[in-house]
Enzyme design. Structure first.
Site, PDB file in Angstrom:
ATOM      1  N   HIS A  31     -10.247  -6.181   9.683  1.00 53.64           N
ATOM      2  CA  HIS A  31     -10.935  -6.000   8.406  1.00 53.64           C
ATOM      3  C   HIS A  31     -12.339  -5.423   8.593  1.00 53.64           C
ATOM      4  CE1 HIS A  31      -7.826  -8.961   7.400  1.00 53.64           C
ATOM      5  NE2 HIS A  31      -7.943  -8.580   6.152  1.00 53.64           N
TER       6      HIS A  31
ATOM      7  N   GLU B 275       0.815  -1.217   0.000  1.00 51.34           N
ATOM      8  CA  GLU B 275       0.000   0.000   0.000  1.00 51.34           C
ATOM      9  C   GLU B 275       0.845   1.262   0.000  1.00 51.34           C
ATOM     10  OE1 GLU B 275      -2.581  -3.267   1.589  1.00 51.34           O
ATOM     11  OE2 GLU B 275      -0.548  -2.564   2.026  1.00 51.34           O
TER      12      GLU B 275
END
Length: 337
Positions: free
Chosen positions: A136, A67
């Site tokens: 998540h 990322e």
């Protein structure tokens, strides 16, 4: 012409239409294609981009699980003429690339005297309810709303998802676009043709006279359910969806509170320094005289999301929690100690 499509399909359609309209739009992230085209099945975690690479083979790319690298690349690409849409999958991973967002994307226009713009979008999934655990399932839009220079979008419907995505891609500034995973399969009427939904314009999704409920993301559906159940008891609620948290349409919220005299803010993020706390404080500071009862916040607890299905179901605020907060602020029942 309108037809019923899913929230996920609306996002994919907006991306495809904007890429056809503007050759500088590129899209990349983990599984944006699905294994570099080996499977073609993923296209993000559930598939909104799975067919884009067939039409735009040179403009839709898979990336490694890095990322920091690909969001940094998006900043550079945006500053030098492209309009990248970077997908970091789950919002929980935003910490890996937060320096690129906080200290580069958000500040370049300011630090370079307006000579450079950063027209990039970061798409990310958020929210609890799918048994994904604490890594998540978070609602981290307050984290980026705090940062000047970023625009923060939290659509609740397929119509808004498409229109706000198109607006985000066309915007000259960095936009963080939050897609609730529990909304992906909800359906709604969406025009086939391209359109935009302006930033900073809240939607009054239900009019009412007794209490304002400001609801964010997936909480909009729960607020509407609460409003319907309360209507049976003679309580008429107005539901306001901010749609964007930065810029925030304070005016629509204030006008609603001036009409109803009561406010409940329904927000899935954690309560400390969250979106609900921000909106509640703004109303208390700027429309104190209009309030006829205490402001109530309906949020997740100040704790990580539980993996246990039973605990996760308790963690996520439901329609009854919103309805209970409305009854409390109206004085129908005392607040819990």
């Amino acid at each position: 012409m309108t037809r019923s499509i899913s929230y996920m399909e609306a996002i994919g359609e907006a991306l495809a239409q904007e890429m056809r309209r503007d050759p500088t739009v590129v899209a990349f992230g983990e599984d944006s294609i699905g294994g570099m085209g080996a499977s073609g099945k993923l296209g993000n975690a559930w598939g909104p981009t799975k067919e884009l690479h067939r039409e735009f083979p040179d403009r839709v790319l898979d990336t490694p699980i890095t990322e920091a690298a690909f969001v940094g690349a998006a900043v550079g690409a945006a500053a030098t003429g492209l309009r990248p849409v970077a997908d970091i999958l789950f919002t929980d991973f935003i910490g890996v690339c937060f320096d690129q967002i906080l200290n580069q994307a958000a500040k370049l226009r300011f630090m370079l005297g307006g000579t450079v713009s950063v027209p990039m979008v970061v798409r990310t999934l958020w929210g609890a309810g799918m048994r994904r655990g604490a890594h998540h399932s978070q609602a981290l839009y307050p984290l980026v709303t705090h940062v000047p220079g970023l625009k923060v979008v939290v659509p609740a419907t397929p119509f808004d998802a498409k229109g706000l995505m198109a607006q985000a891609i066309r915007d000259p500034d960095p936009v963080i676009f939050f897609e609730h995973k529990m909304l992906y399969w909800t359906r709604g009427e969406v025009p086939e043709e391209p359109y935009t939904v302006p930033f900073g314009q809240a939607a009054v999704v239900r009019e009412g006279a007794d209490c304002t409920i400001v609801a964010i993301g997936a909480m909009v559906q729960r607020a509407l359910q609460a409003a319907e159940s309360l209507a049976a008891a003679g309580i008429d609620c107005e539901v306001v969806d901010p749609r964007t948290l930065s810029p925030l349409d304070e005016g629509t919220i204030y006008r609603s509170v001036e009409k109803t005299g009561h406010l409940v803010v329904a927000d899935e993020s954690n309560p400390r320094c969250g979106a609900a706390a921000d909106i509640a404080a703004l109303v208390a500071q700027n429309r104190w005289a209009a309030l006829r009862g205490p402001v109530r916040m309906v949020t997740a607890p100040h704790a990580p999301t539980a993996y246990s299905p039973l605990l996760e179901d308790l963690y996520v605020p439901d329609a009854e929690a919103v309805a209970a907060a409305v009854r409390q602020t109206l004085g129908a029942v005392p607040a819990a100690g």
